[in-house]
Write a protein that holds these residues in place. Sequence first.
Motif, short mmCIF file in Angstrom:
data_model
loop_
_atom_site.label_atom_id
_atom_site.label_comp_id
_atom_site.label_asym_id
_atom_site.label_seq_id
_atom_site.Cartn_x
_atom_site.Cartn_y
_atom_site.Cartn_z
N ILE A 131 69.99 2.03 -49.72
CA ILE A 131 70.46 0.75 -48.99
C ILE A 131 71.64 0.46 -49.71
O ILE A 131 71.88 -0.10 -50.77
CB ILE A 131 69.49 -0.25 -48.81
N ALA A 132 72.98 0.24 -49.02
CA ALA A 132 74.01 0.19 -49.51
C ALA A 132 74.60 -1.14 -49.51
O ALA A 132 73.96 -2.00 -49.03
CB ALA A 132 75.19 1.06 -48.88
N CYS A 133 75.60 -1.66 -50.33
CA CYS A 133 76.03 -2.85 -50.55
C CYS A 133 76.31 -3.82 -49.22
O CYS A 133 76.53 -3.41 -48.32
CB CYS A 133 77.27 -3.22 -51.25
N SER A 160 73.99 2.13 -44.49
CA SER A 160 75.35 1.86 -45.01
C SER A 160 75.58 0.50 -45.18
O SER A 160 74.92 -0.45 -44.81
CB SER A 160 76.22 2.79 -44.14
N SER A 161 76.88 0.57 -45.98
CA SER A 161 77.11 -1.11 -46.16
C SER A 161 77.34 -1.80 -45.18
O SER A 161 77.82 -1.47 -43.82
CB SER A 161 78.54 -0.83 -47.24
N ALA A 173 78.12 2.26 -41.26
CA ALA A 173 78.56 0.88 -42.03
C ALA A 173 78.81 -0.20 -40.75
O ALA A 173 78.96 0.20 -39.52
CB ALA A 173 79.68 1.02 -42.65
N LEU A 174 78.34 -1.26 -40.96
CA LEU A 174 78.71 -2.49 -40.02
C LEU A 174 77.85 -2.46 -38.50
O LEU A 174 78.47 -3.01 -37.72
CB LEU A 174 80.40 -2.62 -39.72
N VAL A 215 73.49 7.33 -36.71
CA VAL A 215 74.05 6.14 -35.90
C VAL A 215 75.53 5.94 -36.50
O VAL A 215 75.46 5.50 -37.81
CB VAL A 215 73.19 4.78 -35.84
N GLY A 216 76.58 5.95 -35.68
CA GLY A 216 78.02 5.91 -36.70
C GLY A 216 78.27 4.53 -36.87
O GLY A 216 77.68 3.43 -36.38
#
Length: 200
Positions: A64-66, A85-86, A130-131, A146-147
């Motif tokens: 689990i990224a930042c 991702s972050s 990410a995001l 998932v991108g």
Amino acid sequence: MPFLTRKQIERIGFAEVGTNVFISDKASFYNPSKISMGDNIRIDDFCILSAGSGGIELGDIVHIACHATLIGEAKIKIGTLCGVSSKVAIYSTNDDYSGHSLQGGKLIQERHRNPIIRPVTMEDYTIIGALSVVLPGVTIEEGTVVGALSFVRKSLKPWGIYTGNPLRYIKKRSHDMLRFMPEIRKELEEGRIRDYDFVV
């Protein structure tokens, strides 16, 4: 990145924690007695895991990224060899924005709210870029990716690559990666995987 010691992790009071678990000292946990973790977990800086009555369950080899957030009343389950991702946000609870009830989370009395409370599941070998935002009731089936910058409000079929807002199917994802699993399992059994070996 400073990681918590095993004693510090045990003092948090998680329901279950496996071996080879690396948790940043800057991560935050709410209702930890409802959070369980398997083996070979890494949770980076500024992550928030806030478990409701359904709990949060992490399988084996999960990164689990930042700045990622997992929050909600219903269960959030992440399988084996998964990556968040972050700045990903996963919600198992969401307010009703129709105007027929009030929003404001726990600041508003329950009788004035109509929250959507549904479990979220990431099956084995899945990744969220990410995001991205994942809403209640979503199952990301085995092997799916998932991108980045995606909005996921419906469940996704296995072994696909999806991206965008609105989310769209891009193409099939190869199963070829599964050929590494016997070797990975052997390394796990022998304790040869270190934190930097399983970063997604």
